[in-house]
Design a protein around this motif. Structure first.
Motif, PDB file in Angstrom:
ATOM      1  N   THR A  97       0.979  -0.755   0.336  1.00  0.00           N
ATOM      2  CA  THR A  97      -0.032   0.125  -0.070  1.00  0.00           C
ATOM      3  C   THR A  97       0.969   1.135   0.273  1.00  0.00           C
ATOM      4  OG1 THR A  97       0.050   0.007   2.142  1.00  0.00           O
ATOM      5  CG2 THR A  97      -1.722  -1.122   0.675  1.00  0.00           C
ATOM      6  N   GLN A  98       2.382   1.418  -0.090  1.00  0.00           N
ATOM      7  CA  GLN A  98       3.048   2.363   0.072  1.00  0.00           C
ATOM      8  C   GLN A  98       3.591   1.768  -1.424  1.00  0.00           C
ATOM      9  OE1 GLN A  98       5.947   1.998   3.613  1.00  0.00           O
ATOM     10  NE2 GLN A  98       4.411   2.601   4.526  1.00  0.00           N
ATOM     11  N   GLY A  99       3.166   1.360  -2.131  1.00  0.00           N
ATOM     12  CA  GLY A  99       3.724   1.870  -3.974  1.00  0.00           C
ATOM     13  C   GLY A  99       5.238   0.836  -3.352  1.00  0.00           C
ATOM     14  N   GLU A 100       5.392  -0.050  -2.780  1.00  0.00           N
ATOM     15  CA  GLU A 100       7.035  -0.808  -3.349  1.00  0.00           C
ATOM     16  C   GLU A 100       6.477  -2.030  -3.308  1.00  0.00           C
ATOM     17  OE1 GLU A 100       8.384   1.861   1.287  1.00  0.00           O
ATOM     18  OE2 GLU A 100       7.430  -0.479   1.738  1.00  0.00           O
ATOM     19  N   GLU A 101       7.153  -1.805  -4.314  1.00  0.00           N
ATOM     20  CA  GLU A 101       7.058  -3.756  -5.643  1.00  0.00           C
ATOM     21  C   GLU A 101       7.480  -4.812  -4.327  1.00  0.00           C
ATOM     22  OE1 GLU A 101       9.997  -4.242  -8.180  1.00  0.00           O
ATOM     23  OE2 GLU A 101       8.610  -3.590  -9.433  1.00  0.00           O
ATOM     24  N   LEU A 102       6.992  -5.659  -4.238  1.00  0.00           N
ATOM     25  CA  LEU A 102       7.191  -6.858  -4.372  1.00  0.00           C
ATOM     26  C   LEU A 102       8.435  -7.379  -4.558  1.00  0.00           C
ATOM     27  CD1 LEU A 102       4.105  -8.431  -2.831  1.00  0.00           C
ATOM     28  CD2 LEU A 102       5.005  -7.085  -1.892  1.00  0.00           C
ATOM     29  N   GLU A 103       9.865  -7.820  -4.498  1.00  0.00           N
ATOM     30  CA  GLU A 103      11.190  -8.544  -5.180  1.00  0.00           C
ATOM     31  C   GLU A 103      10.928 -10.149  -5.426  1.00  0.00           C
ATOM     32  OE1 GLU A 103      15.422 -10.189  -3.989  1.00  0.00           O
ATOM     33  OE2 GLU A 103      13.682  -9.829  -2.551  1.00  0.00           O
ATOM     34  N   TYR A 104      10.172  -9.719  -6.841  1.00  0.00           N
ATOM     35  CA  TYR A 104      11.118 -11.199  -7.613  1.00  0.00           C
ATOM     36  C   TYR A 104      12.639 -10.691  -8.779  1.00  0.00           C
ATOM     37  CZ  TYR A 104       9.235  -7.707 -11.468  1.00  0.00           C
ATOM     38  OH  TYR A 104       9.110  -6.850 -12.440  1.00  0.00           O
ATOM     39  N   SER A 105      12.774 -11.832  -9.629  1.00  0.00           N
ATOM     40  CA  SER A 105      13.811 -12.299 -10.159  1.00  0.00           C
ATOM     41  C   SER A 105      13.184 -12.681 -11.249  1.00  0.00           C
ATOM     42  CB  SER A 105      14.900 -12.643  -9.800  1.00  0.00           C
ATOM     43  OG  SER A 105      14.266 -13.946  -9.131  1.00  0.00           O
ATOM     44  N   GLN A 106      14.553 -12.388 -12.301  1.00  0.00           N
ATOM     45  CA  GLN A 106      14.210 -12.930 -13.736  1.00  0.00           C
ATOM     46  C   GLN A 106      14.231 -14.690 -13.498  1.00  0.00           C
ATOM     47  OE1 GLN A 106      13.577 -11.532 -16.896  1.00  0.00           O
ATOM     48  NE2 GLN A 106      13.389 -12.937 -17.314  1.00  0.00           N
ATOM     49  N   GLU A 107      14.949 -14.524 -12.411  1.00  0.00           N
ATOM     50  CA  GLU A 107      14.771 -16.611 -12.788  1.00  0.00           C
ATOM     51  C   GLU A 107      13.303 -16.934 -11.773  1.00  0.00           C
ATOM     52  OE1 GLU A 107      17.885 -19.942 -10.283  1.00  0.00           O
ATOM     53  OE2 GLU A 107      16.643 -17.884  -9.055  1.00  0.00           O
TER      54      GLU A 107
END
Length: 310
Positions: free
Chosen positions: A173-183
């Motif tokens: 809700t603060q606009g911070e992206e949930l971390e993800y990788s190309q893998e």
């Protein structure tokens, strides 16, 4: 730890409505003492977690939809009498529900602790996604947090009661992206769905299909997004509302949607992806539990895998 989540039974969403009338506790946070060893146990060679909680058997039997009150859930909510009354209605089931509420709302490395005043038994629910930082920090839940908590819980529903690993994508809700990788995107390469709604306000909870639907020869333990139609009630009370592309928007080239609109109402969604092996094919020589015997070549009549029906 990657953001790989696991599906719960459809009853999870029903039970969540009990919690939905007010969910704004401020909790005691601490790092789970066995967190390091637990994380090590659930990692595989590619670094993605594939082991989830036991999520079968949630039921709403005996639970009142008025079990929690907004007034009772203050910023000290897990210690209020109303929360205690609701929790004691079915501690085992509500314990599992709270695991998912906290998993969705609280950041990884933090947890919520609660001691049942009737039994003196302690519970610790571990955070992971951190979608609702205000609520996690003790503030009353906002409308944006209501929406994201709803989306996260709906994304964990599985009408078959199976544990299926998912890639969960979106923003808090603060606009911070949930971390993800190309893998992660390559391993979980099949787009599945977008989930949104607001169970706190009774507006409903919805799923849209992201990408192609299943062919008649295909089946999957994750069927509500991939196999549903607007007339399909198999996943009720989750309502299938069409394709994500027609309902939702992205920001740039991110692999997730940032907003979805239904009936003129805008919602914050969660987007999910699957591994290709979670989609089964009639004719691959294995009679999957999602397939049936018969004389045809479809999932409902798969002679090649399940034989003809006696």
């Amino acid at each position: 730890m990657k953001k790989i989540q696991w599906t719960a039974t459809l009853e999870l969403l029903l039970a969540a409505q009990v919690l939905a009338v007010g969910c704004g506790p401020a909790q005691e946070f601490h790092a789970p003492p066995a967190l390091a060893s637990q994380l090590q146990e659930i990692r595989i060679a590619n670094g993605l977690s594939t082991n989830g909680l036991s999520t079968n058997g949630l039921s709403t039997n005996g639970l009142s939809t008025n079990g929690l009150s907004t007034n009772g859930l203050s910023t000290n909510g897990v210690n209020t009498a109303d929360f205690a009354t609701w929790f004691q209605g079915n501690p085992a089931q509500n314990d599992t529900l709270m695991q998912y509420v906290v998993r969705c709302g609280v950041p990884e490395g933090q947890s919520i602790s609660y001691t049942d005043p009737a039994t003196a038994r302690g519970y610790t629910w571990q955070g992971l996604l951190g979608l609702t930082p205000g609520w996690a920090g003790g503030a009353a839940v906002t409308e944006a947090e209501q929406q994201l908590m709803t989306a996260c819980l709906v994304a964990h529903v599985n009408k078959y009661g199976m544990n299926v690993p998912l890639s969960v994508l979106g923003r808090n809700t603060q606009g911070e992206e949930l971390e993800y990788s190309q893998e992660e995107l390559e391993t979980y390469s099949r787009p599945e769905g977008c989930f949104f709604g607001n169970l706190f306000t009774g507006e409903g909870f919805f799923v849209g299909r992201d990408g192609s639907s299943l062919e008649d020869t295909e089946s999957s333990p994750r069927a509500c997004a991939l196999m549903s139609s607007t007339t399909d009630s198999a996943c009720a009370p989750v309502a299938y509302v069409g394709t994500c592309e027609s309902l939702c928007t992205r920001a740039g080239t991110q692999p997730y949607y940032t907003s979805c609109t239904l009936n003129g109402r805008e919602y914050l969604p969660i987007t999910t992806r699957l591994r290709p092996e979670e989609v089964y094919q009639c004719g691959d020589g294995v009679c999957q539990w999602t397939e049936q015997c018969g004389s045809g070549t479809t999932r409902d009549s798969c002679a090649a895998d399940c034989g003809t029906c006696s």
